[in-house]
Design a protein around this motif. Structure first.
Motif, PDB file in Angstrom:
ATOM      1  N   MET A  54       0.792  -1.226   0.000  1.00  0.00           N
ATOM      2  CA  MET A  54       0.000   0.000   0.000  1.00  0.00           C
ATOM      3  C   MET A  54       0.833   1.289   0.000  1.00  0.00           C
ATOM      4  SD  MET A  54      -3.268   0.911   2.448  1.00  0.00           S
ATOM      5  CE  MET A  54      -4.055  -0.657   2.030  1.00  0.00           C
ATOM      6  N   PRO A  55       1.879   1.417   0.834  1.00  0.00           N
ATOM      7  CA  PRO A  55       2.628   2.674   0.849  1.00  0.00           C
ATOM      8  C   PRO A  55       3.396   2.961  -0.447  1.00  0.00           C
ATOM      9  CG  PRO A  55       3.040   1.387   2.839  1.00  0.00           C
ATOM     10  CD  PRO A  55       2.359   0.490   1.869  1.00  0.00           C
ATOM     11  N   PHE A  56       3.683   1.906  -1.231  1.00  0.00           N
ATOM     12  CA  PHE A  56       4.506   2.067  -2.426  1.00  0.00           C
ATOM     13  C   PHE A  56       3.705   1.990  -3.722  1.00  0.00           C
ATOM     14  CE2 PHE A  56       6.873  -0.193   0.925  1.00  0.00           C
ATOM     15  CZ  PHE A  56       7.839   0.764   1.219  1.00  0.00           C
ATOM     16  N   ALA A  57       2.393   1.829  -3.616  1.00  0.00           N
ATOM     17  CA  ALA A  57       1.558   1.605  -4.804  1.00  0.00           C
ATOM     18  C   ALA A  57       1.692   2.733  -5.816  1.00  0.00           C
ATOM     19  CB  ALA A  57       0.102   1.433  -4.382  1.00  0.00           C
ATOM     20  N   SER A  58       1.545   3.960  -5.361  1.00  0.00           N
ATOM     21  CA  SER A  58       1.562   5.104  -6.276  1.00  0.00           C
ATOM     22  C   SER A  58       2.898   5.228  -7.004  1.00  0.00           C
ATOM     23  CB  SER A  58       1.275   6.395  -5.512  1.00  0.00           C
ATOM     24  OG  SER A  58      -0.009   6.360  -4.939  1.00  0.00           O
ATOM     25  N   SER A  59       4.012   5.075  -6.284  1.00  0.00           N
ATOM     26  CA  SER A  59       5.330   5.236  -6.912  1.00  0.00           C
ATOM     27  C   SER A  59       5.628   4.112  -7.904  1.00  0.00           C
ATOM     28  CB  SER A  59       6.423   5.294  -5.839  1.00  0.00           C
ATOM     29  OG  SER A  59       6.408   4.125  -5.033  1.00  0.00           O
ATOM     30  N   ILE A  60       5.201   2.883  -7.581  1.00  0.00           N
ATOM     31  CA  ILE A  60       5.440   1.766  -8.498  1.00  0.00           C
ATOM     32  C   ILE A  60       4.599   1.922  -9.762  1.00  0.00           C
ATOM     33  CG2 ILE A  60       5.235  -0.734  -8.809  1.00  0.00           C
ATOM     34  CD1 ILE A  60       5.789  -1.057  -5.841  1.00  0.00           C
ATOM     35  N   VAL A  61       3.342   2.304  -9.591  1.00  0.00           N
ATOM     36  CA  VAL A  61       2.462   2.519 -10.743  1.00  0.00           C
ATOM     37  C   VAL A  61       3.018   3.626 -11.631  1.00  0.00           C
ATOM     38  CG1 VAL A  61       0.208   3.410 -11.432  1.00  0.00           C
ATOM     39  CG2 VAL A  61       0.355   1.629  -9.685  1.00  0.00           C
ATOM     40  N   ALA A  62       3.571   4.670 -11.012  1.00  0.00           N
ATOM     41  CA  ALA A  62       4.112   5.794 -11.777  1.00  0.00           C
ATOM     42  C   ALA A  62       5.305   5.375 -12.635  1.00  0.00           C
ATOM     43  CB  ALA A  62       4.525   6.914 -10.828  1.00  0.00           C
ATOM     44  N   LYS A  63       6.008   4.320 -12.213  1.00  0.00           N
ATOM     45  CA  LYS A  63       7.201   3.880 -12.947  1.00  0.00           C
ATOM     46  C   LYS A  63       6.903   2.862 -14.038  1.00  0.00           C
ATOM     47  CE  LYS A  63      10.546   4.730  -9.234  1.00  0.00           C
ATOM     48  NZ  LYS A  63      11.555   4.129  -8.318  1.00  0.00           N
ATOM     49  N   ILE A  64       5.980   1.927 -13.761  1.00  0.00           N
ATOM     50  CA  ILE A  64       5.768   0.854 -14.744  1.00  0.00           C
ATOM     51  C   ILE A  64       4.343   0.772 -15.279  1.00  0.00           C
ATOM     52  CG2 ILE A  64       7.613  -0.505 -13.699  1.00  0.00           C
ATOM     53  CD1 ILE A  64       5.523  -2.320 -12.479  1.00  0.00           C
ATOM     54  N   GLY A  65       3.394   1.441 -14.649  1.00  0.00           N
ATOM     55  CA  GLY A  65       2.017   1.416 -15.124  1.00  0.00           C
ATOM     56  C   GLY A  65       1.186   0.322 -14.472  1.00  0.00           C
ATOM     57  N   LYS A  66      -0.124   0.520 -14.483  1.00  0.00           N
ATOM     58  CA  LYS A  66      -1.037  -0.407 -13.799  1.00  0.00           C
ATOM     59  C   LYS A  66      -1.104  -1.765 -14.488  1.00  0.00           C
ATOM     60  CE  LYS A  66      -4.013   3.526 -12.539  1.00  0.00           C
ATOM     61  NZ  LYS A  66      -3.566   4.483 -13.576  1.00  0.00           N
ATOM     62  N   LYS A  67      -1.180  -1.755 -15.813  1.00  0.00           N
ATOM     63  CA  LYS A  67      -1.328  -3.012 -16.559  1.00  0.00           C
ATOM     64  C   LYS A  67      -0.130  -3.932 -16.316  1.00  0.00           C
ATOM     65  CE  LYS A  67      -1.747  -4.899 -21.237  1.00  0.00           C
ATOM     66  NZ  LYS A  67      -2.088  -4.623 -22.645  1.00  0.00           N
ATOM     67  N   LYS A  68       1.081  -3.403 -16.456  1.00  0.00           N
ATOM     68  CA  LYS A  68       2.284  -4.221 -16.291  1.00  0.00           C
ATOM     69  C   LYS A  68       2.408  -4.724 -14.861  1.00  0.00           C
ATOM     70  CE  LYS A  68       7.229  -4.225 -17.350  1.00  0.00           C
ATOM     71  NZ  LYS A  68       8.361  -3.417 -17.896  1.00  0.00           N
ATOM     72  N   LEU A  69       2.103  -3.864 -13.898  1.00  0.00           N
ATOM     73  CA  LEU A  69       2.207  -4.255 -12.491  1.00  0.00           C
ATOM     74  C   LEU A  69       1.238  -5.387 -12.163  1.00  0.00           C
ATOM     75  CD1 LEU A  69       3.132  -3.888  -9.565  1.00  0.00           C
ATOM     76  CD2 LEU A  69       1.425  -2.059  -9.344  1.00  0.00           C
TER      77      LEU A  69
END
Length: 451
Positions: A286-301
């Protein structure tokens, strides 16, 4: 304008108050999801076949009343100061009554009496729940119009939803007596949870401030046009298929995990360990969701995490999970990895749905947010009914006997394997749908966010 100036600024009261809303919903929803099937089959005496058609009928009704009540909330303002709070206020009282009704011990009733009680109480419960959940889901749009503040509200909503789930984790220690589910204890728990839900709903109404004034004008949009928009929106179809897979094979099978501990490991109380394990990936991510999505995108994640989890599930089927403490440790650790994909899905699915709706608007230039969301919710609710029926029938097929307090060794092992297989199937369908059907790429996601 003067009234707007007198309103207190957005702050912690709104965040905590909004979190209380989903906390109240989940005091009831988590209990129903985790124990309703077990209560009516183990305590009340309904067969899996009866349960299957009862849950399908009630979930079809649940899906339909979502659309009906959503339309009523949009078109009928029953309060002078707020469009949403009066619905929540009425619904919270009704939800208390029907949540308790749902877990009332009626084992002495005739077979037809038990069936009618289960069907009626669940249908009434679903109306009360929808009467709260639909306006609550729309409430965030009138608390603030600042995008960052709305993101904060969504985060607090997730926190509020998780707290009742944590309490449900410790219930096996309370509702099982000598490894047998107690109808009376579960009834008492339903009263406590229902009262707690009413209290936090009341607190939410006092703590949340509505600042954004919406026009009462309703734009009439052809429902046929909306249905066409939904099914011609490839991304929306993709996330809907993924959602149906997760709900049918993952969410609906949570009660099977209780059976694994009750009969395979012979200790229902230790199912708390598996429940905690299922939430560790959620809390960690949860704390890292936004930063990870910003780097690789929702679909890839979502695709990558789902694939890892599905592979982990297949590996679990071949591990030496013995019915002892060593086996429990292997089983719980395996579930932690398997749950990663579904936890990622639960955190970002609403953002994906929002992207799909935005994609539709960009293509058609017509605002159909409410109707498109209602159709998505319809399939989600329908999947809950199909999933519950499928799980009940699947359990019967592997030798599970609802009325028995002890299962055969073969049936117990089959129940354990069935649970893992259901998770793998759901994750696999989710990955395929997101990889090959869902078509909003990383660059388009960034464009949505920028605008």
């Amino acid at each position: 304008m003067d009234n707007q100036k007198r309103l207190k600024p957005f702050g912690m009261s709104d965040k905590i108050g909004y979190a209380f809303g989903d906390m109240g919903c989940n005091f009831s929803f988590q209990l129903v999801t985790s124990y309703m099937y077990l209560f009516y089959t183990q305590c009340i005496g309904l067969s899996a076949k009866h349960w299957a058609w009862i849950i399908v009928v009630s979930k079809v009704w649940d899906a339909i009343n979502d659309i009906i009540i959503g339309n009523m909330v949009d078109r009928t303002q029953i309060g002078k100061k707020s469009k949403f709070m009066p619905w929540i206020s009425i619904g919270s009282v009704i939800l208390v009554a029907f949540s308790i009704m749902l877990f009332t011990p009626v084992g002495s009733f005739s077979e037809i009496g038990k069936i009618l009680w289960c069907l009626l109480s669940y249908c009434l419960w679903s109306v009360a729940y929808t009467m709260i959940n639909v306006p609550y889901g729309s409430l965030h749009s009138v608390i603030t119009d600042d995008p960052k503040q709305r993101t904060t509200l969504s985060t607090f909503r997730s926190i509020g939803a998780a707290l009742p789930a944590v309490l449900v984790m410790i219930l096996p220690k309370i509702v099982y007596e000598n490894n047998v589910l107690s109808a009376n204890r579960l009834f008492i728990v339903s009263i406590v949870f229902s009262v707690a839900a009413y209290i936090v709903f009341f607190a939410m109404r006092k703590m949340v401030t509505e600042r954004v004034v919406r026009e009462n004008k309703v734009e009439k949009v052809s429902y046929i046009s909306t249905i066409k928009s939904f099914f011609t929106n490839r991304a929306m179809v993709g996330i809907t298929i993924a959602t149906v897979a997760v709900v049918v094979f993952y969410n609906s099978s949570m009660s099977v995990n209780n059976l694994v501990f009750q009969f395979y490991f012979n200790d229902a109380g230790k199912s708390t360990l598996a429940m905690i394990a299922s939430y560790i990936p959620l809390v960690a991510f949860m704390p890292f969701a936004s930063s990870i999505v910003a780097k690789i995108g929702k679909k890839k994640l979502l695709t990558a995490s789902g694939l890892v989890s599905a592979i982990a599930g297949v590996v679990m089927l071949f591990l030496p999970i013995t019915p002892d403490m060593k086996g429990i440790i292997i089983y719980v650790c395996g579930l932690m990895i398997v749950n990663i994909g579904c936890c990622v899905f639960q955190i970002i699915v609403w953002a994906i749905v929002a992207d799909c709706i935005e994609n539709s608007y960009r293509k058609k230039g017509i605002r159909e947010e409410g109707s498109l969301y209602a159709l998505y919710s319809f399939f989600r609710k329908l999947a809950q009914g199909i999933g519950s029926a499928l799980v009940a029938l699947a359990l019967s097929s592997v030798g599970y006997i609802e009325s028995a307090t002890v299962q055969t060794a073969e049936a117990s092992k089959n129940i354990k394997n069935l649970y893992i297989i259901l998770l793998v199937v759901g994750l696999s369908i989710m990955v395929v749908s997101m990889k090959f059907i869902y078509n909003i790429g990383f660059n388009e996601e960034r464009n949505f966010n920028e605008e």
